[in-house]
Design a protein around this motif. Structure first.
Motif, PDB file in Angstrom:
ATOM      1  N   ARG A  46      10.390   0.572 -18.608  1.00  0.00           N
ATOM      2  CA  ARG A  46      11.275   1.377 -17.663  1.00  0.00           C
ATOM      3  C   ARG A  46      10.736   0.462 -16.410  1.00  0.00           C
ATOM      4  NH1 ARG A  46      10.629   6.805 -20.576  1.00  0.00           N
ATOM      5  NH2 ARG A  46       8.465   6.206 -19.936  1.00  0.00           N
ATOM      6  N   PRO A  47      11.585   0.554 -15.612  1.00  0.00           N
ATOM      7  CA  PRO A  47      10.905  -0.113 -14.079  1.00  0.00           C
ATOM      8  C   PRO A  47       9.524   0.709 -14.028  1.00  0.00           C
ATOM      9  CG  PRO A  47      13.057   0.612 -13.962  1.00  0.00           C
ATOM     10  CD  PRO A  47      12.787   1.160 -15.228  1.00  0.00           C
ATOM     11  N   ALA A  48       8.594   0.219 -13.267  1.00  0.00           N
ATOM     12  CA  ALA A  48       7.270   0.907 -13.082  1.00  0.00           C
ATOM     13  C   ALA A  48       7.143   1.005 -11.464  1.00  0.00           C
ATOM     14  CB  ALA A  48       6.210  -0.412 -13.323  1.00  0.00           C
ATOM     15  N   ILE A  49       6.480   2.163 -11.233  1.00  0.00           N
ATOM     16  CA  ILE A  49       5.876   2.717 -10.059  1.00  0.00           C
ATOM     17  C   ILE A  49       4.418   2.553 -10.256  1.00  0.00           C
ATOM     18  CG2 ILE A  49       5.562   4.884  -8.521  1.00  0.00           C
ATOM     19  CD1 ILE A  49       8.569   3.740  -8.709  1.00  0.00           C
ATOM     20  N   ILE A  50       3.878   2.306  -9.199  1.00  0.00           N
ATOM     21  CA  ILE A  50       2.183   2.161  -9.154  1.00  0.00           C
ATOM     22  C   ILE A  50       1.855   3.042  -8.408  1.00  0.00           C
ATOM     23  CG2 ILE A  50       0.043   0.753  -8.689  1.00  0.00           C
ATOM     24  CD1 ILE A  50       1.825  -1.730  -9.634  1.00  0.00           C
ATOM     25  N   ILE A  51       0.654   3.892  -8.934  1.00  0.00           N
ATOM     26  CA  ILE A  51       0.029   4.798  -7.827  1.00  0.00           C
ATOM     27  C   ILE A  51      -1.518   4.469  -7.834  1.00  0.00           C
ATOM     28  CG2 ILE A  51      -0.517   7.273  -7.324  1.00  0.00           C
ATOM     29  CD1 ILE A  51       1.766   8.032  -9.096  1.00  0.00           C
ATOM     30  N   ALA A  52      -1.888   3.736  -7.112  1.00  0.00           N
ATOM     31  CA  ALA A  52      -3.207   3.136  -6.917  1.00  0.00           C
ATOM     32  C   ALA A  52      -4.085   4.052  -5.676  1.00  0.00           C
ATOM     33  CB  ALA A  52      -3.181   1.731  -6.546  1.00  0.00           C
ATOM     34  N   HIS A  53      -5.338   3.679  -6.005  1.00  0.00           N
ATOM     35  CA  HIS A  53      -6.488   4.196  -5.118  1.00  0.00           C
ATOM     36  C   HIS A  53      -7.690   3.322  -4.874  1.00  0.00           C
ATOM     37  CE1 HIS A  53      -9.938   6.960  -4.333  1.00  0.00           C
ATOM     38  NE2 HIS A  53      -9.192   7.628  -3.248  1.00  0.00           N
ATOM     39  N   SER A  54      -8.060   3.242  -3.872  1.00  0.00           N
ATOM     40  CA  SER A  54      -9.244   2.654  -3.575  1.00  0.00           C
ATOM     41  C   SER A  54      -9.182   1.107  -3.677  1.00  0.00           C
ATOM     42  CB  SER A  54     -10.423   3.115  -3.911  1.00  0.00           C
ATOM     43  OG  SER A  54     -11.603   2.713  -3.503  1.00  0.00           O
ATOM     44  N   ILE A  55      -9.876   0.546  -4.844  1.00  0.00           N
ATOM     45  CA  ILE A  55      -9.920  -0.783  -5.004  1.00  0.00           C
ATOM     46  C   ILE A  55      -8.738  -1.127  -6.258  1.00  0.00           C
ATOM     47  CG2 ILE A  55     -11.563  -0.701  -7.078  1.00  0.00           C
ATOM     48  CD1 ILE A  55     -12.918  -3.297  -6.165  1.00  0.00           C
ATOM     49  N   GLY A  56      -8.257  -0.031  -6.540  1.00  0.00           N
ATOM     50  CA  GLY A  56      -7.114  -0.240  -7.330  1.00  0.00           C
ATOM     51  C   GLY A  56      -5.757  -0.699  -6.467  1.00  0.00           C
ATOM     52  N   VAL A  57      -5.953  -0.176  -5.177  1.00  0.00           N
ATOM     53  CA  VAL A  57      -5.173  -0.826  -4.096  1.00  0.00           C
ATOM     54  C   VAL A  57      -5.075  -2.278  -4.011  1.00  0.00           C
ATOM     55  CG1 VAL A  57      -4.239  -0.644  -1.848  1.00  0.00           C
ATOM     56  CG2 VAL A  57      -4.768   1.391  -2.784  1.00  0.00           C
ATOM     57  N   ILE A  58      -6.195  -2.656  -3.954  1.00  0.00           N
ATOM     58  CA  ILE A  58      -6.556  -4.118  -3.981  1.00  0.00           C
ATOM     59  C   ILE A  58      -6.023  -4.839  -5.006  1.00  0.00           C
ATOM     60  CG2 ILE A  58      -8.422  -5.892  -3.041  1.00  0.00           C
ATOM     61  CD1 ILE A  58      -7.339  -3.646  -0.870  1.00  0.00           C
ATOM     62  N   ALA A  59      -6.549  -4.339  -6.023  1.00  0.00           N
ATOM     63  CA  ALA A  59      -6.143  -5.016  -7.379  1.00  0.00           C
ATOM     64  C   ALA A  59      -4.634  -5.124  -7.505  1.00  0.00           C
ATOM     65  CB  ALA A  59      -6.748  -4.250  -8.626  1.00  0.00           C
ATOM     66  N   THR A  60      -3.775  -4.000  -7.001  1.00  0.00           N
ATOM     67  CA  THR A  60      -2.422  -4.079  -7.139  1.00  0.00           C
ATOM     68  C   THR A  60      -2.116  -5.324  -6.069  1.00  0.00           C
ATOM     69  OG1 THR A  60      -2.456  -1.625  -7.436  1.00  0.00           O
ATOM     70  CG2 THR A  60      -0.348  -2.524  -6.336  1.00  0.00           C
ATOM     71  N   VAL A  61      -2.583  -5.232  -5.023  1.00  0.00           N
ATOM     72  CA  VAL A  61      -2.069  -6.441  -3.742  1.00  0.00           C
ATOM     73  C   VAL A  61      -2.350  -7.561  -4.403  1.00  0.00           C
ATOM     74  CG1 VAL A  61      -2.552  -7.278  -1.444  1.00  0.00           C
ATOM     75  CG2 VAL A  61      -2.232  -4.813  -1.924  1.00  0.00           C
ATOM     76  N   ILE A  76       5.289   5.387 -14.790  1.00  0.00           N
ATOM     77  CA  ILE A  76       4.268   5.755 -13.537  1.00  0.00           C
ATOM     78  C   ILE A  76       2.826   4.997 -14.199  1.00  0.00           C
ATOM     79  CG2 ILE A  76       2.887   7.399 -12.412  1.00  0.00           C
ATOM     80  CD1 ILE A  76       5.898   7.430 -11.546  1.00  0.00           C
ATOM     81  N   LEU A  77       2.223   3.815 -13.268  1.00  0.00           N
ATOM     82  CA  LEU A  77       1.040   3.551 -13.940  1.00  0.00           C
ATOM     83  C   LEU A  77      -0.011   3.978 -12.763  1.00  0.00           C
ATOM     84  CD1 LEU A  77       2.175  -0.121 -14.612  1.00  0.00           C
ATOM     85  CD2 LEU A  77       1.704   1.691 -16.130  1.00  0.00           C
ATOM     86  N   ILE A  78      -0.848   4.805 -13.141  1.00  0.00           N
ATOM     87  CA  ILE A  78      -1.914   4.937 -12.513  1.00  0.00           C
ATOM     88  C   ILE A  78      -3.455   4.108 -12.405  1.00  0.00           C
ATOM     89  CG2 ILE A  78      -3.782   6.740 -12.207  1.00  0.00           C
ATOM     90  CD1 ILE A  78      -0.963   8.101 -11.953  1.00  0.00           C
ATOM     91  N   VAL A  79      -3.484   3.610 -11.272  1.00  0.00           N
ATOM     92  CA  VAL A  79      -4.379   2.595 -11.027  1.00  0.00           C
ATOM     93  C   VAL A  79      -5.719   2.988 -10.193  1.00  0.00           C
ATOM     94  CG1 VAL A  79      -4.854   0.250 -10.201  1.00  0.00           C
ATOM     95  CG2 VAL A  79      -2.483   0.677 -11.094  1.00  0.00           C
ATOM     96  N   PRO A  80      -6.635   3.673 -11.110  1.00  0.00           N
ATOM     97  CA  PRO A  80      -7.828   4.022 -10.441  1.00  0.00           C
ATOM     98  C   PRO A  80      -8.719   3.033  -9.586  1.00  0.00           C
ATOM     99  CG  PRO A  80      -7.782   5.030 -12.496  1.00  0.00           C
ATOM    100  CD  PRO A  80      -6.615   3.785 -12.570  1.00  0.00           C
ATOM    101  N   GLY A  81      -9.844   3.596  -8.827  1.00  0.00           N
ATOM    102  CA  GLY A  81     -10.488   2.763  -8.269  1.00  0.00           C
ATOM    103  C   GLY A  81     -11.907   2.616  -8.949  1.00  0.00           C
TER     104      GLY A  81
END
Length: 187
Positions: free
Chosen positions: A62-77, A8-13
């Motif tokens: 292992r296979p990754a799951i991303i949990i992103a918030h705010s600008i972290g969402v945009i970085a993920t995209v 699980i990768l936590i991607v803050p904003g």
């Protein structure tokens, strides 16, 4: 799918997520969770944030799951295509609309134009009716373009500490439901 089968990768904003934020609380609770750390939380640069996220995904065991918030969402995209085959799902919460001029006065960030193409992995986008950083209709158009399941969280602000979302148990339930639909090897 069990959380223990994934990284699980936590991607803050912007500014990172403080200890009271739901992302920090989830990271402490989820045994395979870790935060994607950035060199500069206050003045994000797209290339640096995307590269760090891609690096963290690629070193996952292992296979990754991303949990992103705010600008972290945009970085993920922005990073999505580079993570194809490594990420099996993403929970995208309260995206910030950096295509909107002067979204936050004093910040001139290079996260535009926001990609409007389908993500190469399943995703869930949770947005609020009264988020000052992204209109609900814009969030809905992101979900449609990205191929994300869309959840209208009602009047939830930016879904952060300031809007009363410390632990955010409803979000954990949404995450569990989303994970139950994923299968290992789905990319």
């Amino acid at each position: 799918m069990r959380i223990s089968d994934t990284d699980i990768l936590i991607v803050p904003g912007l500014g990172n997520s403080p200890p009271e934020h739901w992302q920090s609380r989830w990271q402490a609770k989820l045994s395979t969770a870790r935060r994607v750390m950035q060199d500069d939380w206050q003045q994000p640069r797209r290339e640096a944030w995307v590269n760090r996220l891609v690096e963290d995904v690629q070193v996952s065991s292992r296979p990754a799951i991303i949990i992103a918030h705010s600008i972290g969402v945009i970085a993920t995209v922005f990073a999505a295509e580079q993570m194809r085959g490594h990420v099996i799902g993403a929970m995208l919460v309260a995206p910030s609309d950096w295509d909107k001029p002067d979204l936050i006065p004093g910040y001139d960030l290079d996260f535009t134009p926001i990609p409007m193409t389908a993500l190469p992995f399943p995703s869930l986008l949770v947005a609020s009716q009264n988020d000052a950083y992204c209109d609900i209709n814009r969030a809905s158009s992101f979900a449609e373009a990205w191929g994300s399941e869309f959840v209208d969280a009602g009047d939830a602000g930016h879904i952060n500490v300031e809007s009363g979302h410390g632990p955010w148990p409803e979000g954990l339930l949404r995450l569990a439901s989303f994970l139950s639909k994923l299968k290992l090897g789905t990319q």
